[in-house]
Scaffold this motif. Sequence first.
Motif, PDB file in Angstrom:
ATOM      1  N   ASN A 104       0.856  -1.193   0.000  1.00 24.22           N
ATOM      2  CA  ASN A 104       0.000   0.000   0.000  1.00 24.22           C
ATOM      3  C   ASN A 104       0.886   1.235   0.000  1.00 24.22           C
ATOM      4  OD1 ASN A 104      -2.523  -1.303   0.164  1.00 24.22           O
ATOM      5  ND2 ASN A 104      -2.252  -1.603   2.355  1.00 24.22           N
ATOM      6  N   HIS A 105       0.635   2.127  -0.922  1.00 24.27           N
ATOM      7  CA  HIS A 105       1.431   3.358  -0.964  1.00 24.27           C
ATOM      8  C   HIS A 105       1.044   4.269   0.200  1.00 24.27           C
ATOM      9  CE1 HIS A 105      -1.834   5.957  -2.399  1.00 24.27           C
ATOM     10  NE2 HIS A 105      -2.238   4.899  -3.088  1.00 24.27           N
ATOM     11  N   PRO A 106       1.980   5.102   0.675  1.00 25.92           N
ATOM     12  CA  PRO A 106       1.631   6.029   1.756  1.00 25.92           C
ATOM     13  C   PRO A 106       0.761   7.174   1.237  1.00 25.92           C
ATOM     14  CG  PRO A 106       3.872   6.427   1.039  1.00 25.92           C
ATOM     15  CD  PRO A 106       3.379   5.222   0.271  1.00 25.92           C
ATOM     16  N   ASP A 107       0.056   7.809   2.162  1.00 25.48           N
ATOM     17  CA  ASP A 107      -0.694   9.020   1.813  1.00 25.48           C
ATOM     18  C   ASP A 107       0.259  10.204   1.676  1.00 25.48           C
ATOM     19  OD1 ASP A 107      -3.459   7.965   1.995  1.00 25.48           O
ATOM     20  OD2 ASP A 107      -2.899   7.623   4.083  1.00 25.48           O
ATOM     21  N   LEU A 108       1.329  10.182   2.472  1.00 26.63           N
ATOM     22  CA  LEU A 108       2.336  11.239   2.478  1.00 26.63           C
ATOM     23  C   LEU A 108       3.707  10.593   2.518  1.00 26.63           C
ATOM     24  CD1 LEU A 108       3.405  14.194   2.907  1.00 26.63           C
ATOM     25  CD2 LEU A 108       3.050  13.803   5.370  1.00 26.63           C
ATOM     26  N   ALA A 109       4.593  11.016   1.632  1.00 27.69           N
ATOM     27  CA  ALA A 109       5.986  10.571   1.640  1.00 27.69           C
ATOM     28  C   ALA A 109       6.871  11.805   1.795  1.00 27.69           C
ATOM     29  CB  ALA A 109       6.341   9.840   0.352  1.00 27.69           C
ATOM     30  N   ILE A 110       7.835  11.709   2.687  1.00 26.56           N
ATOM     31  CA  ILE A 110       8.757  12.813   2.930  1.00 26.56           C
ATOM     32  C   ILE A 110      10.158  12.352   2.566  1.00 26.56           C
ATOM     33  CG2 ILE A 110       9.684  14.397   4.658  1.00 26.56           C
ATOM     34  CD1 ILE A 110       6.934  13.764   6.183  1.00 26.56           C
ATOM     35  N   GLU A 111      10.756  13.045   1.631  1.00 27.36           N
ATOM     36  CA  GLU A 111      12.102  12.736   1.165  1.00 27.36           C
ATOM     37  C   GLU A 111      13.010  13.880   1.583  1.00 27.36           C
ATOM     38  OE1 GLU A 111      13.132  10.003  -0.329  1.00 27.36           O
ATOM     39  OE2 GLU A 111      11.265   9.055  -0.999  1.00 27.36           O
ATOM     40  N   VAL A 112      13.933  13.595   2.501  1.00 27.45           N
ATOM     41  CA  VAL A 112      14.911  14.594   2.941  1.00 27.45           C
ATOM     42  C   VAL A 112      16.179  14.364   2.122  1.00 27.45           C
ATOM     43  CG1 VAL A 112      16.218  15.542   4.870  1.00 27.45           C
ATOM     44  CG2 VAL A 112      13.914  14.609   5.263  1.00 27.45           C
ATOM     45  N   MET A 113      16.528  15.339   1.331  1.00 21.08           N
ATOM     46  CA  MET A 113      17.674  15.191   0.441  1.00 21.08           C
ATOM     47  C   MET A 113      18.981  15.173   1.236  1.00 21.08           C
ATOM     48  SD  MET A 113      16.228  14.911  -2.468  1.00 21.08           S
ATOM     49  CE  MET A 113      17.578  15.077  -3.627  1.00 21.08           C
ATOM     50  N   SER A 114      19.852  14.268   0.829  1.00 20.06           N
ATOM     51  CA  SER A 114      21.197  14.214   1.389  1.00 20.06           C
ATOM     52  C   SER A 114      22.174  14.246   0.215  1.00 20.06           C
ATOM     53  CB  SER A 114      21.378  12.961   2.253  1.00 20.06           C
ATOM     54  OG  SER A 114      21.193  11.799   1.491  1.00 20.06           O
ATOM     55  N   PRO A 115      23.461  14.478   0.478  1.00 20.42           N
ATOM     56  CA  PRO A 115      24.419  14.629  -0.631  1.00 20.42           C
ATOM     57  C   PRO A 115      24.457  13.454  -1.608  1.00 20.42           C
ATOM     58  CG  PRO A 115      25.398  15.369   1.413  1.00 20.42           C
ATOM     59  CD  PRO A 115      24.079  14.733   1.768  1.00 20.42           C
ATOM     60  N   SER A 116      24.088  12.253  -1.176  1.00 20.17           N
ATOM     61  CA  SER A 116      24.157  11.101  -2.076  1.00 20.17           C
ATOM     62  C   SER A 116      22.933  10.969  -2.984  1.00 20.17           C
ATOM     63  CB  SER A 116      24.344   9.808  -1.269  1.00 20.17           C
ATOM     64  OG  SER A 116      23.213   9.581  -0.453  1.00 20.17           O
ATOM     65  N   ASP A 117      21.882  11.770  -2.749  1.00 21.67           N
ATOM     66  CA  ASP A 117      20.675  11.692  -3.567  1.00 21.67           C
ATOM     67  C   ASP A 117      20.874  12.414  -4.899  1.00 21.67           C
ATOM     68  OD1 ASP A 117      19.115  10.296  -1.684  1.00 21.67           O
ATOM     69  OD2 ASP A 117      18.649  12.152  -0.628  1.00 21.67           O
ATOM     70  N   SER A 118      20.335  11.831  -5.965  1.00 21.16           N
ATOM     71  CA  SER A 118      20.449  12.472  -7.280  1.00 21.16           C
ATOM     72  C   SER A 118      19.124  13.119  -7.662  1.00 21.16           C
ATOM     73  CB  SER A 118      20.856  11.452  -8.347  1.00 21.16           C
ATOM     74  OG  SER A 118      19.760  10.665  -8.747  1.00 21.16           O
ATOM     75  N   ASP A 119      19.212  14.213  -8.403  1.00 24.60           N
ATOM     76  CA  ASP A 119      17.998  14.888  -8.875  1.00 24.60           C
ATOM     77  C   ASP A 119      17.222  13.996  -9.837  1.00 24.60           C
ATOM     78  OD1 ASP A 119      18.099  17.249  -7.402  1.00 24.60           O
ATOM     79  OD2 ASP A 119      19.391  18.235  -8.857  1.00 24.60           O
ATOM     80  N   VAL A 138       9.435  17.270  -0.340  1.00 22.96           N
ATOM     81  CA  VAL A 138      10.875  17.134  -0.574  1.00 22.96           C
ATOM     82  C   VAL A 138      11.563  18.209   0.249  1.00 22.96           C
ATOM     83  CG1 VAL A 138      12.749  17.278  -2.253  1.00 22.96           C
ATOM     84  CG2 VAL A 138      10.582  16.163  -2.877  1.00 22.96           C
ATOM     85  N   VAL A 139      12.358  17.771   1.195  1.00 23.12           N
ATOM     86  CA  VAL A 139      13.055  18.685   2.098  1.00 23.12           C
ATOM     87  C   VAL A 139      14.469  18.873   1.575  1.00 23.12           C
ATOM     88  CG1 VAL A 139      13.756  19.103   4.476  1.00 23.12           C
ATOM     89  CG2 VAL A 139      11.653  17.819   4.004  1.00 23.12           C
ATOM     90  N   ARG A 140      14.843  20.124   1.385  1.00 21.77           N
ATOM     91  CA  ARG A 140      16.184  20.454   0.881  1.00 21.77           C
ATOM     92  C   ARG A 140      16.943  21.201   1.981  1.00 21.77           C
ATOM     93  NH1 ARG A 140      16.989  19.184  -4.380  1.00 21.77           N
ATOM     94  NH2 ARG A 140      15.134  18.889  -5.668  1.00 21.77           N
ATOM     95  N   PRO A 141      17.672  20.450   2.819  1.00 19.55           N
ATOM     96  CA  PRO A 141      18.393  21.079   3.935  1.00 19.55           C
ATOM     97  C   PRO A 141      19.390  22.149   3.495  1.00 19.55           C
ATOM     98  CG  PRO A 141      18.341  18.710   4.213  1.00 19.55           C
ATOM     99  CD  PRO A 141      17.813  19.003   2.833  1.00 19.55           C
ATOM    100  N   ASP A 142      20.023  21.954   2.343  1.00 20.49           N
ATOM    101  CA  ASP A 142      21.011  22.925   1.873  1.00 20.49           C
ATOM    102  C   ASP A 142      20.386  24.281   1.582  1.00 20.49           C
ATOM    103  OD1 ASP A 142      19.646  21.731  -0.285  1.00 20.49           O
ATOM    104  OD2 ASP A 142      21.294  22.121  -1.680  1.00 20.49           O
ATOM    105  N   LYS A 143      19.124  24.303   1.171  1.00 19.27           N
ATOM    106  CA  LYS A 143      18.422  25.547   0.855  1.00 19.27           C
ATOM    107  C   LYS A 143      17.450  25.968   1.950  1.00 19.27           C
ATOM    108  CE  LYS A 143      18.487  24.715  -4.121  1.00 19.27           C
ATOM    109  NZ  LYS A 143      17.655  24.526  -5.313  1.00 19.27           N
ATOM    110  N   LYS A 144      17.266  25.101   2.957  1.00 15.92           N
ATOM    111  CA  LYS A 144      16.295  25.348   4.034  1.00 15.92           C
ATOM    112  C   LYS A 144      14.908  25.556   3.431  1.00 15.92           C
ATOM    113  CE  LYS A 144      19.763  25.473   6.939  1.00 15.92           C
ATOM    114  NZ  LYS A 144      20.757  24.643   6.261  1.00 15.92           N
ATOM    115  N   GLN A 145      14.550  24.656   2.497  1.00 13.56           N
ATOM    116  CA  GLN A 145      13.271  24.737   1.804  1.00 13.56           C
ATOM    117  C   GLN A 145      12.566  23.387   1.811  1.00 13.56           C
ATOM    118  OE1 GLN A 145      14.356  25.906  -2.190  1.00 13.56           O
ATOM    119  NE2 GLN A 145      13.965  28.068  -1.760  1.00 13.56           N
TER     120      GLN A 145
END
Length: 186
Positions: A104-119, A138-145
């Motif tokens: 079952n797919h989630p209702d909400l998925a949160i992806e926190v980007m880390s340096p090893s993740d590719s666009d 999609v959480v982008r810690p480097d941009k605080k967005q």
Amino acid sequence: MTIPTTQMSVDTFDEWIFLPENDGLSYEYIGGEIVEVVSNNYSSKIAFEIGFHIRLFMKENNLEGHITGADGGYVIAGERYIPDVAYISSARQEKPSHEAYNSNHPDLAIEVMSPSDSDRNLRIKVANYLSVGTMVWVVRPDKKQIEVYVAGEKVRILNKKDKLDGGAVLKGFSLIVGDIFSEDVS
């Protein structure tokens, strides 16, 4: 363990991940390729912070559902993803899954980007999440967005002073984006 460099089928992936040499490691199957899931302490801290606030909201509002961390895998459009945090309502799934990758797919998925993740992989994952009706942060810690993706809607990009809300998935949930990056607030 060496990750196979050739493309493999999802059925072969499902067998491959359970080989003894892969024990204790986490892998995703994205676009026909195996991707080892590697984070860092900062990205993990941010994911935990978001998950904590969602869980607190659930308790305070008697909201039934399940929240998973970076060990909870899901089948998404035939692929295998491990979001940093995910939520699935009890209306869609009464009890937690015991599958390595929840069917079952989630209702909400949160992806926190880390340096090893590719666009590239992120774009594939977001498109597939949206195709099955999952809202994505999609959480982008480097941009605080935080980028908020909802099927059929324009992406919203939230900055530190903006309010993140749960939309139709977590009605009433809200959190100031800057609170997620609290140690960075000056």
